[in-house]
Design an enzyme around this catalytic site. Structure first.
Site, PDB file in Angstrom:
ATOM      1  N   CYS A   2      94.893  23.960  57.628  1.00 34.91           N
ATOM      2  CA  CYS A   2      94.883  24.896  58.757  1.00 34.91           C
ATOM      3  C   CYS A   2      96.039  24.637  59.717  1.00 34.91           C
ATOM      4  O   CYS A   2      96.441  23.493  59.915  1.00 34.91           O
ATOM      5  CB  CYS A   2      93.593  24.760  59.535  1.00 34.91           C
ATOM      6  SG  CYS A   2      92.128  25.060  58.553  1.00 34.91           S
ATOM      7  N   ARG A  27     102.054  24.181  54.115  1.00 36.03           N
ATOM      8  CA  ARG A  27     100.933  23.240  54.102  1.00 36.03           C
ATOM      9  C   ARG A  27      99.757  23.743  53.278  1.00 36.03           C
ATOM     10  O   ARG A  27      98.840  22.994  52.993  1.00 36.03           O
ATOM     11  CB  ARG A  27     100.432  23.030  55.534  1.00 36.03           C
ATOM     12  CG  ARG A  27     101.390  22.240  56.352  1.00 36.03           C
ATOM     13  CD  ARG A  27     101.081  22.420  57.813  1.00 36.03           C
ATOM     14  NE  ARG A  27     101.697  21.360  58.554  1.00 36.03           N
ATOM     15  CZ  ARG A  27     101.032  20.326  59.059  1.00 36.03           C
ATOM     16  NH1 ARG A  27      99.742  20.221  58.915  1.00 36.03           N
ATOM     17  NH2 ARG A  27     101.675  19.397  59.716  1.00 36.03           N
ATOM     18  N   TRP A  74      92.473  27.147  55.967  1.00 33.83           N
ATOM     19  CA  TRP A  74      92.161  26.567  54.655  1.00 33.83           C
ATOM     20  C   TRP A  74      90.656  26.390  54.666  1.00 33.83           C
ATOM     21  O   TRP A  74      90.125  25.571  55.417  1.00 33.83           O
ATOM     22  CB  TRP A  74      92.899  25.240  54.511  1.00 33.83           C
ATOM     23  CG  TRP A  74      92.798  24.605  53.168  1.00 33.83           C
ATOM     24  CD1 TRP A  74      93.530  24.912  52.048  1.00 33.83           C
ATOM     25  CD2 TRP A  74      91.923  23.532  52.787  1.00 33.83           C
ATOM     26  NE1 TRP A  74      93.153  24.097  51.008  1.00 33.83           N
ATOM     27  CE2 TRP A  74      92.183  23.243  51.427  1.00 33.83           C
ATOM     28  CE3 TRP A  74      90.947  22.785  53.453  1.00 33.83           C
ATOM     29  CZ2 TRP A  74      91.506  22.246  50.724  1.00 33.83           C
ATOM     30  CZ3 TRP A  74      90.269  21.791  52.747  1.00 33.83           C
ATOM     31  CH2 TRP A  74      90.560  21.529  51.405  1.00 33.83           C
ATOM     32  N   ASN A  99      91.170  24.116  63.993  1.00 33.26           N
ATOM     33  CA  ASN A  99      91.380  23.236  62.829  1.00 33.26           C
ATOM     34  C   ASN A  99      90.319  22.153  62.904  1.00 33.26           C
ATOM     35  O   ASN A  99      90.017  21.664  63.994  1.00 33.26           O
ATOM     36  CB  ASN A  99      92.741  22.541  62.887  1.00 33.26           C
ATOM     37  CG  ASN A  99      93.890  23.483  62.676  1.00 33.26           C
ATOM     38  OD1 ASN A  99      93.691  24.666  62.412  1.00 33.26           O
ATOM     39  ND2 ASN A  99      95.096  22.965  62.802  1.00 33.26           N
ATOM     40  N   GLY A 100      89.812  21.727  61.739  1.00 32.04           N
ATOM     41  CA  GLY A 100      88.847  20.628  61.736  1.00 32.04           C
ATOM     42  C   GLY A 100      87.467  21.100  61.319  1.00 32.04           C
ATOM     43  O   GLY A 100      87.289  22.224  60.844  1.00 32.04           O
ATOM     44  N   GLU A 478      99.875   8.035  39.054  1.00 35.62           N
ATOM     45  CA  GLU A 478     100.647   9.030  39.804  1.00 35.62           C
ATOM     46  C   GLU A 478     101.126  10.151  38.872  1.00 35.62           C
ATOM     47  O   GLU A 478     101.106  11.325  39.235  1.00 35.62           O
ATOM     48  CB  GLU A 478     101.825   8.329  40.518  1.00 35.62           C
ATOM     49  CG  GLU A 478     102.837   9.237  41.192  1.00 35.62           C
ATOM     50  CD  GLU A 478     102.276  10.103  42.315  1.00 35.62           C
ATOM     51  OE1 GLU A 478     101.090   9.995  42.641  1.00 35.62           O
ATOM     52  OE2 GLU A 478     103.037  10.935  42.837  1.00 35.62           O
ATOM     53  N   LYS A 482     100.193  14.075  39.335  1.00 31.79           N
ATOM     54  CA  LYS A 482     101.208  15.129  39.436  1.00 31.79           C
ATOM     55  C   LYS A 482     100.901  16.238  38.441  1.00 31.79           C
ATOM     56  O   LYS A 482     100.931  17.419  38.784  1.00 31.79           O
ATOM     57  CB  LYS A 482     102.624  14.610  39.131  1.00 31.79           C
ATOM     58  CG  LYS A 482     103.285  13.718  40.162  1.00 31.79           C
ATOM     59  CD  LYS A 482     103.674  14.403  41.436  1.00 31.79           C
ATOM     60  CE  LYS A 482     102.557  14.398  42.429  1.00 31.79           C
ATOM     61  NZ  LYS A 482     102.581  13.418  43.489  1.00 31.79           N
ATOM     62  N   GLU A 485      97.660  18.266  39.437  1.00 30.28           N
ATOM     63  CA  GLU A 485      97.654  19.074  40.661  1.00 30.28           C
ATOM     64  C   GLU A 485      98.552  20.297  40.579  1.00 30.28           C
ATOM     65  O   GLU A 485      98.261  21.307  41.195  1.00 30.28           O
ATOM     66  CB  GLU A 485      97.908  18.244  41.925  1.00 30.28           C
ATOM     67  CG  GLU A 485      99.311  17.799  42.190  1.00 30.28           C
ATOM     68  CD  GLU A 485      99.440  16.991  43.484  1.00 30.28           C
ATOM     69  OE1 GLU A 485      98.787  17.302  44.484  1.00 30.28           O
ATOM     70  OE2 GLU A 485     100.221  16.034  43.487  1.00 30.28           O
ATOM     71  N   HIS A 501      88.226   0.386  25.332  1.00 33.77           N
ATOM     72  CA  HIS A 501      86.903   0.254  25.947  1.00 33.77           C
ATOM     73  C   HIS A 501      86.281   1.616  26.251  1.00 33.77           C
ATOM     74  O   HIS A 501      85.352   1.699  27.051  1.00 33.77           O
ATOM     75  CB  HIS A 501      87.005  -0.602  27.215  1.00 33.77           C
ATOM     76  CG  HIS A 501      87.468  -2.004  26.938  1.00 33.77           C
ATOM     77  ND1 HIS A 501      86.694  -2.924  26.272  1.00 33.77           N
ATOM     78  CD2 HIS A 501      88.648  -2.625  27.192  1.00 33.77           C
ATOM     79  CE1 HIS A 501      87.362  -4.057  26.140  1.00 33.77           C
ATOM     80  NE2 HIS A 501      88.562  -3.891  26.691  1.00 33.77           N
ATOM     81  N   LYS A 600      99.118  20.700  52.019  1.00 35.44           N
ATOM     82  CA  LYS A 600     100.132  19.648  52.143  1.00 35.44           C
ATOM     83  C   LYS A 600      99.631  18.492  53.001  1.00 35.44           C
ATOM     84  O   LYS A 600      99.816  17.339  52.667  1.00 35.44           O
ATOM     85  CB  LYS A 600     101.410  20.250  52.739  1.00 35.44           C
ATOM     86  CG  LYS A 600     102.543  19.239  52.897  1.00 35.44           C
ATOM     87  CD  LYS A 600     103.027  18.730  51.553  1.00 35.44           C
ATOM     88  CE  LYS A 600     104.011  17.598  51.655  1.00 35.44           C
ATOM     89  NZ  LYS A 600     104.064  16.835  50.383  1.00 35.44           N
TER      90      LYS A 600
HETATM   91  O1  M6R Z   1     100.403  12.754  53.993  1.00 36.16           O
HETATM   92  P1  M6R Z   1      99.723  11.705  53.156  1.00 36.16           P
HETATM   93  O2  M6R Z   1     100.677  10.857  52.400  1.00 36.16           O
HETATM   94  O3  M6R Z   1      98.741  10.889  53.941  1.00 36.16           O
HETATM   95  O4  M6R Z   1      98.875  12.524  52.081  1.00 36.16           O
HETATM   96  C1  M6R Z   1      97.998  11.881  51.203  1.00 36.16           C
HETATM   97  C2  M6R Z   1      97.587  12.794  50.081  1.00 36.16           C
HETATM   98  O5  M6R Z   1      96.922  13.908  50.581  1.00 36.16           O
HETATM   99  C3  M6R Z   1      98.797  13.263  49.247  1.00 36.16           C
HETATM  100  O6  M6R Z   1      99.542  12.188  48.764  1.00 36.16           O
HETATM  101  C4  M6R Z   1      98.310  14.123  48.059  1.00 36.16           C
HETATM  102  O7  M6R Z   1      97.594  13.331  47.156  1.00 36.16           O
HETATM  103  C5  M6R Z   1      99.507  14.809  47.387  1.00 36.16           C
HETATM  104  N1  M6R Z   1      99.188  16.194  47.141  1.00 36.16           N
HETATM  105  C6  M6R Z   1      99.867  14.225  46.076  1.00 36.16           C
HETATM  106  O8  M6R Z   1     100.929  14.870  45.479  1.00 36.16           O
END
Ligand code: M6R
Length: 605
Positions: A2, A27, A74, A99-100, A478, A482, A485, A501, A600
């Site tokens: 948001c 975002r 959002w 927001n929140g 990671e 990637k 997502e 396992h 974001k």
């Molecule tokens: O702004 P931040 O680094 O605290 O964000 C943490 C996660 O929300 C962020 O890394 C998220 O997992 C990304 N979309 C990964 O690509």
């Protein structure tokens, strides 16, 4: 996530509000809206499409006004439909954006229903709107102050009232809110970036603050209602718009910016001195006996990688926890530990709450590794190391991750030096390796055409496994994050030794198994794990260091990494995984920079 923009001026501010929303678009959001006071009445436009659609609506309807608020939503409470989009009205008298999450919205809604208020949305925000309305006695500032005292949860709000022209009232608790100061006009936003076109003078509101914007000034009180003088900060860096240049998406651009971002993040100094982290760090770093790292998502994986460095180079016990888990479990605080929060945005609600929780337990020494110098996290920690990734627009974090790794490597070396585990020769050798990283990364980026060839095959898959060992297990995690997502392919990562396992049961010809294979102490073990996959018909896609003697064969596809990079190898090995995810997503035609359901900066719990 948001976003809020608000303004009071002696000109039509609709274009300022829309431009602010545009700047926050990256975002992630699923609906948007704007409300202004037009001839003494609140009027609004809302859209479940993009900000461009909202802009068209306001042009078509000639929406105009000198007092206004706007929002990108959002969805949390209620689907992304027009009725739930902000601004939310109360009895056509006042408008609010929020927001929140309000945790006690249900009892408040029942109480307000009892007073005759009708609810037309499923949002928790409508509760705030009606509560302010019920408490309004001719003074919006007072009504908002009384309202926020009754709210539990996190909020940043901006409110306007039909009887109060040229007035916007804001409040924050747990969600960021910043005031922008203009000449004869003032602004409010959830992120200073939204106001970059209008001002470079900002006041970052603190927890519990309530503010009132008028044409000629801004009044701020703290949670006790006491006048709260807050520092005005000049932040010019928000100025320039971020251009895509020759790239197809911001994610691709940001992957290719990594050599520059890393070079900007590596300290210029010729020694790893604690003063890199703050003036008092030399006094404190020598006394700490352990580290507690708190973060979310990709930032959590950088913490997991750093644990290997911190324990092997600096010999300091290190615990890494997912922020949203840490804050809700019983843990044993250690006042001699350094709490390290890692975040690109510095506004992630879960990480901020975990930091606060650690402080409430008695942790006194805190360090933020962060990409935004003006963020709440930086303001709330004793020490800071800023990464210089530059603005990251793509929701999938790339350059923020590799610059965090650089920062954490510098932390490991700094602690190693203070604790007597780093000789002068080792120090200058590590410095040399760090300085060579940008060039090494450029050679890795040159692998893009080979990775594009693999991505065609990946784009037809629905599942993938990622394997790594030791330092490179977090890199496998990671890589899997990637891929899932942005391409929506289900991907999981395992330390390669765990395969037998359980996950080996998943391996068939249809399952690509991506493996990170540096030439380190675990290479021979990893080779055995590779054979376990091959023996079951699995298709292996291996990023192997040049001298590993892993070569192309049936079921074994190899891309050779240009050079082995010792302890810094994770920084190189993650890059082809970013490229693989990116090109696979492109081949599947997904919205790479704004993947579905994601935001974001995750400013709600
Ligand atoms: O702004 P931040 O680094 O605290 O964000 C943490 C996660 O929300 C962020 O890394 C998220 O997992 C990304 N979309 C990964 O690509």
């Amino acid at each position: 996530m948001c976003g809020i923009v608000g303004a009071v001026a002696q000109r039509n501010i609709v274009s300022v509000l829309i431009e602010g929303l545009r700047r926050l678009e990256y975002r992630g959001y699923d609906s948007c809206g704007v409300a202004v006071l037009a001839n003494g009445e609140p009027r609004r436009a809302r859209s479940v499409a993009r900000v461009a659609d909202l802009d068209e609506q306001v042009r078509d309807t000639k929406l105009a006004g000198e007092t206004g608020i706007a929002h990108t939503r959002w969805a949390t409470h209620g689907a992304p439909v027009t009725d739930n989009a902000h601004p939310i009205f109360s009895r056509d008298t006042l408008a609010i954006v929020h927001n929140g999450i309000i945790e006690n919205y249900e009892p408040l809604r029942e109480m307000l229903r009892g007073k005759g208020y009708e609810f037309v949305s499923q949002t928790d925000t409508e509760v705030i709107a009606h509560l302010i309305h019920s408490l309004y006695r001719g003074d919006l500032f007072a009504a908002v102050r009384e309202t926020v005292r009754q709210l539990h949860g996190a909020y940043a709000i901006a409110v306007l009232h039909k009887d109060q022209p040229h007035t916007v009232v804001g409040a924050r608790q747990g969600s960021p809110l910043v005031v922008g100061l203009g000449d004869g006009e003032n602004f409010l936003a959830s992120d200073a970036l939204a106001l970059a076109g209008s001002t470079d003078r900002f006041i970052f509101l603190e927890e519990g603050d309530v503010c009132e914007l008028k044409l000629d000034g801004v009044r701020i009180v703290d949670r006790d209602g006491e006048p709260a003088p807050r520092e005005v900060r000049q932040v010019a860096a928000y100025g320039g718009a971020v251009e895509l240049g020759p790239y197809r998406h911001f994610m691709q651009k940001e992957i290719f910016e990594q050599p520059r971002a890393i070079s900007d993040t590596i300290p210029q100094a010729d020694a790893f001195d604690p003063s890199l982290f703050g003036d008092d760090a030399p006094k404190v770093f020598g006394k700490i006996d352990s580290l507690l790292i708190l973060a979310c998502g990709t930032s959590y994986y950088s913490g997991l990688t750093a644990k290997y460095w911190l324990e092997s180079i600096a010999k300091i016990p290190t615990q890494v926890e997912i922020a949203s888990e840490y804050r809700y479990r019983d843990s044993v605080p250690n006042p001699n530990a350094l709490v390290v929060v890692i975040s690109q945005s510095g506004e992630t609600a879960d990480t901020l709450a975990a930091l606060k929780h650690a402080q409430s337990l008695g942790h006194v020494h805190t360090l933020s590794v962060c990409n935004v110098g003006t963020s709440a996290m930086v303001r709330q920690t004793e020490f800071t190391f800023l990464t210089h990734a530059g603005r990251e627009i793509g929701v999938a974090s790339t350059k923020a991750f590799t610059t965090q790794l650089v920062a954490l490597f510098v932390l490991a070396l700094t602690l190693a030096r203070i604790r007597g585990h780093l000789s002068d020769a080792q120090e200058s050798s590590y410095l040399k390796q760090l300085r060579h990283l940008p060039a090494a990364l450029n050679s890795v980026l040159a692998l893009e055409p080979q990775i594009i060839a693999w991505s065609e095959e990946f784009s037809r898959k629905e599942n993938a496994l990622f394997l790594g060992r030791g330092l490179h297990y977090p890199i496998a995690l990671e890589g899997a994050l990637k891929l899932k997502e942005i391409s929506y392919i289900h991907a999981e990562a395992y330390p390669a030794g765990e395969l037998k396992h359980g996950p080996l049961a998943l391996v068939t010809e249809a399952m690509p198994v991506v493996t990170v294979a540096p030439n380190d102490a675990l290479l021979e073990k990893l080779k055995s794990n590779i054979q376990e996959v091959r023996a079951r018909g699995g298709q292996l896609y291996v990023f192997a260091d040049s001298d590993t003697r892993i070569v192309n064969a049936e079921g074994l596809h190899v891309i050779r990494m240009p050079e082995h990079y010792g302890l810094l190898s994770p920084i190189l090995h993650v890059v082809p995984l970013q490229l693989l995810a990116y090109h696979t997503a492109c081949a599947r035609g997904t919205d790479v920079d704004k993947p579905r359901n994601l935001a974001k900066s995750v400013t709600v719990e």
